[in-house]
Design an enzyme around this catalytic site. Structure first.
Site, PDB file in Angstrom:
ATOM      1  N   ARG A  35       0.849  -1.185   0.000  1.00 23.74           N
ATOM      2  CA  ARG A  35       0.000   0.000   0.000  1.00 23.74           C
ATOM      3  C   ARG A  35       0.886   1.237   0.000  1.00 23.74           C
ATOM      4  O   ARG A  35       1.867   1.295   0.742  1.00 23.74           O
ATOM      5  CB  ARG A  35      -0.903  -0.015   1.228  1.00 23.74           C
ATOM      6  CG  ARG A  35      -1.961  -1.071   1.145  1.00 23.74           C
ATOM      7  CD  ARG A  35      -2.862  -1.084   2.390  1.00 23.74           C
ATOM      8  NE  ARG A  35      -3.899  -2.068   2.226  1.00 23.74           N
ATOM      9  CZ  ARG A  35      -3.779  -3.352   2.549  1.00 23.74           C
ATOM     10  NH1 ARG A  35      -2.643  -3.791   3.076  1.00 23.74           N
ATOM     11  NH2 ARG A  35      -4.773  -4.196   2.367  1.00 23.74           N
ATOM     12  N   HIS A  68      11.859  -7.042   3.512  1.00 24.26           N
ATOM     13  CA  HIS A  68      12.205  -6.189   2.380  1.00 24.26           C
ATOM     14  C   HIS A  68      11.913  -6.928   1.086  1.00 24.26           C
ATOM     15  O   HIS A  68      11.772  -8.141   1.065  1.00 24.26           O
ATOM     16  CB  HIS A  68      13.672  -5.750   2.431  1.00 24.26           C
ATOM     17  CG  HIS A  68      14.663  -6.879   2.335  1.00 24.26           C
ATOM     18  ND1 HIS A  68      15.126  -7.550   3.448  1.00 24.26           N
ATOM     19  CD2 HIS A  68      15.256  -7.469   1.271  1.00 24.26           C
ATOM     20  CE1 HIS A  68      15.972  -8.491   3.064  1.00 24.26           C
ATOM     21  NE2 HIS A  68      16.070  -8.472   1.737  1.00 24.26           N
ATOM     22  N   GLU A 103       2.735  -4.925  -7.105  1.00 19.79           N
ATOM     23  CA  GLU A 103       1.435  -4.260  -7.173  1.00 19.79           C
ATOM     24  C   GLU A 103       1.413  -3.140  -6.141  1.00 19.79           C
ATOM     25  O   GLU A 103       1.550  -3.384  -4.942  1.00 19.79           O
ATOM     26  CB  GLU A 103       0.321  -5.261  -6.876  1.00 19.79           C
ATOM     27  CG  GLU A 103      -1.054  -4.650  -6.808  1.00 19.79           C
ATOM     28  CD  GLU A 103      -2.113  -5.649  -6.358  1.00 19.79           C
ATOM     29  OE1 GLU A 103      -3.245  -5.208  -6.130  1.00 19.79           O
ATOM     30  OE2 GLU A 103      -1.805  -6.848  -6.203  1.00 19.79           O
ATOM     31  N   GLU A 136      16.166  -4.410  -1.275  1.00 15.90           N
ATOM     32  CA  GLU A 136      17.545  -4.840  -1.456  1.00 15.90           C
ATOM     33  C   GLU A 136      17.809  -4.987  -2.958  1.00 15.90           C
ATOM     34  O   GLU A 136      17.063  -5.652  -3.659  1.00 15.90           O
ATOM     35  CB  GLU A 136      17.778  -6.180  -0.775  1.00 15.90           C
ATOM     36  CG  GLU A 136      19.186  -6.711  -0.961  1.00 15.90           C
ATOM     37  CD  GLU A 136      19.381  -8.092  -0.353  1.00 15.90           C
ATOM     38  OE1 GLU A 136      20.544  -8.495  -0.220  1.00 15.90           O
ATOM     39  OE2 GLU A 136      18.385  -8.769  -0.027  1.00 15.90           O
ATOM     40  N   ASN A 179      -5.167   3.581  -1.805  1.00 21.63           N
ATOM     41  CA  ASN A 179      -6.525   3.771  -1.289  1.00 21.63           C
ATOM     42  C   ASN A 179      -6.796   5.265  -1.231  1.00 21.63           C
ATOM     43  O   ASN A 179      -6.124   6.001  -0.515  1.00 21.63           O
ATOM     44  CB  ASN A 179      -6.654   3.125   0.099  1.00 21.63           C
ATOM     45  CG  ASN A 179      -6.526   1.620   0.017  1.00 21.63           C
ATOM     46  OD1 ASN A 179      -7.335   0.944  -0.602  1.00 21.63           O
ATOM     47  ND2 ASN A 179      -5.467   1.091   0.617  1.00 21.63           N
TER      48      ASN A 179
END
Length: 128
Positions: free
Chosen positions: A3, A70, A51, A122, A55
């Site tokens: 997100r 990570h 992805e 990383e 919101n």
């Protein structure tokens, strides 16, 4: 999926890593947008995708929690990527948190970045 608080800023950051936007889906009824970032053509060319979910009504940045470590991305020239991220830090909010160099007790060259939302990435240099 991660997100993000500022979608366009995040897209700019991941573009500096050599990724490109392969799909975008607006979902007005759910009040969110999905953007898929990838190397090459993403899933169409057998590559993984990240992805980014925005919101629309989120008023404050997200907290990262304690379960996420990570993302790790392999690429040919992590020094060039780190330099691009540093050069655009004010614009994207991303930054280098560990300069490129060999891992402790090894020879693999890595670097760590933080994206605009604080997610750690990383970079692992391929071909060594």
């Amino acid at each position: 999926m991660i997100r993000v608080f500022d979608l366009e800023r995040s897209v700019r950051f991941y573009t500096l890593l050599g990724m490109n936007e392969v799909r975008r889906r607006e979902v007005p009824d759910g009040r969110y947008t999905l953007v898929y970032m990838a190397f090459g053509q993403g899933n169409a060319s057998g590559q993984a995708e990240i992805e980014l979910t925005w919101n629309w009504d989120q008023k404050t940045p997200y907290t990262l929690g304690d379960g996420f470590g990570h993302l790790a991305l392999g690429m040919a020239d992590i020094t060039a990527v780190a330099e691009r991220v540093s050069a655009h830090e004010g614009e994207t909010g991303g930054k280098v948190v560990r300069a490129p160099g060999p891992v402790k007790f090894g020879t693999t060259v890595i670097a760590f970045l933080a994206d605009p939302d604080g997610y750690k990435i990383e970079l692992i240099e391929n071909g060594l």
